[in-house]
Design a protein around this motif. Structure first.
Motif, PDB file in Angstrom:
ATOM      1  N   MET A 159      -4.593   6.931  13.258  1.00 41.59           N
ATOM      2  CA  MET A 159      -4.698   7.747  12.049  1.00 41.59           C
ATOM      3  C   MET A 159      -6.127   8.248  11.827  1.00 41.59           C
ATOM      4  O   MET A 159      -6.335   9.378  11.427  1.00 41.59           O
ATOM      5  N   HIS A 160      -7.119   7.408  12.083  1.00 43.70           N
ATOM      6  CA  HIS A 160      -8.505   7.809  11.846  1.00 43.70           C
ATOM      7  C   HIS A 160      -9.019   8.761  12.890  1.00 43.70           C
ATOM      8  O   HIS A 160      -9.949   9.512  12.638  1.00 43.70           O
TER       9      HIS A 160
ATOM     10  N   ARG B  93      -1.387  -2.926  12.880  1.00 43.21           N
ATOM     11  CA  ARG B  93      -2.356  -2.390  11.910  1.00 43.21           C
ATOM     12  C   ARG B  93      -3.524  -1.738  12.640  1.00 43.21           C
ATOM     13  O   ARG B  93      -3.979  -0.654  12.265  1.00 43.21           O
ATOM     14  N   ARG B  94      -4.018  -2.389  13.690  1.00 42.13           N
ATOM     15  CA  ARG B  94      -5.151  -1.854  14.451  1.00 42.13           C
ATOM     16  C   ARG B  94      -4.789  -0.515  15.087  1.00 42.13           C
ATOM     17  O   ARG B  94      -5.541   0.444  15.004  1.00 42.13           O
TER      18      ARG B  94
ATOM     19  N   LYS C 231      -2.423   1.580  14.211  1.00 43.01           N
ATOM     20  CA  LYS C 231      -2.206   2.587  13.175  1.00 43.01           C
ATOM     21  C   LYS C 231      -3.556   3.110  12.681  1.00 43.01           C
ATOM     22  O   LYS C 231      -3.736   4.324  12.525  1.00 43.01           O
ATOM     23  N   LYS C 232      -4.487   2.204  12.454  1.00 40.08           N
ATOM     24  CA  LYS C 232      -5.814   2.578  11.965  1.00 40.08           C
ATOM     25  C   LYS C 232      -6.526   3.478  12.960  1.00 40.08           C
ATOM     26  O   LYS C 232      -7.056   4.520  12.595  1.00 40.08           O
ATOM     27  N   VAL C 233      -6.510   3.097  14.218  1.00 39.31           N
ATOM     28  CA  VAL C 233      -7.188   3.884  15.256  1.00 39.31           C
ATOM     29  C   VAL C 233      -6.553   5.264  15.401  1.00 39.31           C
ATOM     30  O   VAL C 233      -7.245   6.281  15.408  1.00 39.31           O
TER      31      VAL C 233
ATOM     32  N   ASP D 241       0.790  -1.227   0.000  1.00 40.94           N
ATOM     33  CA  ASP D 241       0.000   0.000   0.000  1.00 40.94           C
ATOM     34  C   ASP D 241       0.825   1.280   0.000  1.00 40.94           C
ATOM     35  O   ASP D 241       0.324   2.345   0.286  1.00 40.94           O
TER      36      ASP D 241
END
Length: 179
Positions: free
Chosen positions: A175-176, A168-169, A171-173, A43
Motif C-alpha cells: 500500500m505504501h 500486515r507487513r 499490506k503495509k509495503v 481500523d
C-alpha cells in the motif's frame, strides 16, 4: 420515572420485558464510548459500526439472563465489543487467506493488478525462510494453519502469529509503495 434517570440495571430489566425504548436509551448512553473503544482495536469504519450494532443486538437477545457484575452496563458491552471484533477479525483473516491463493493464481486482465501481484510475490520471496515458507503454504497454496504447522513442525499459534504479522507487513509495503 424520568427515563434518563434510569440506572443501567433498570434499563436491562426493561429490555428483558421487551421495551424497545430501553434499547434506544442504552444505545444513547453507551454507543459513543463503545465506538471510541472499537476505533482503538479495529481500523475499519464498517467493522466498528457493525460490532456496535451486533453488541446491542446481543444485549437485546440476552437481557433476560443478563446479570450485571457492576452498576454499569458498559463493562459488559465493552467485553462483548472486544469479542465480536476479534471474531470479525478472525473471520476476515480466514476469508482473506481463502481469497489470496485464488487472487494470485487467477488470470489478470489489468496491468496494474499484474504488477501488484508481482510485487506481493516478490515481497513474500524476500521474507526470512520460515516466514516465506509459511506464507507460501497458507497464502499462496491455501493450506490451513494446522496443515502448515504440521508440515513445518510448529504450533498452530506460531503459524497464526506469523501469517498475521506478515500479512500486515505485506499490506503495509504494497500500500505504501503504491502498488
Amino acid at each position: 420515572m424520568d427515563v434518563t434517570a434510569q440506572t443501567d440495571e433498570q434499563i436491562v430489566r426493561a429490555l428483558a420485558a421487551g421495551d424497545r425504548a430501553a434499547l434506544a436509551q442504552a444505545f444513547d448512553r453507551h454507543a459513543a464510548t463503545m465506538t471510541r473503544y472499537l476505533w482503538a482495536i479495529v481500523d475499519d469504519r464498517h467493522d466498528v459500526e457493525e460490532v456496535v450494532q451486533d453488541a446491542f443486538l446481543l444485549l437485546w437477545q440476552r437481557a433476560e439472563t443478563l446479570d450485571l457484575p457492576a452498576e454499569s452496563l458498559l463493562p459488559w458491552l465493552l467485553v462483548v465489543c472486544r469479542n465480536l471484533a476479534r471474531n470479525a477479525g478472525r473471520k476476515r483473516s480466514r476469508h482473506r487467506a481463502d481469497e489470496l491463493p485464488e487472487m494470485l493464481a487467477a488470470p489478470v486482465e489489468h496491468s496494474d493488478a499484474v504488477e501488484t501481484l508481482r510485487w506481493v510475490r516478490s515481497e513474500i520471496a524476500a521474507l526470512p525462510e520460515l516466514d516465506r515458507r509459511i506464507c507460501e503454504l497458507c497464502l499462496l497454496e491455501g493450506r490451513s494453519y494446522a496443515e502448515a504447522a504440521e508440515t513445518l513442525g510448529l504450533t498452530v499459534g506460531a503459524v497464526t502469529q506469523r501469517v498475521s504479522r506478515n500479512r500486515r507487513r505485506l499490506k503495509k509495503v504494497v500500500m505504501h509503495d503504491g502498488h
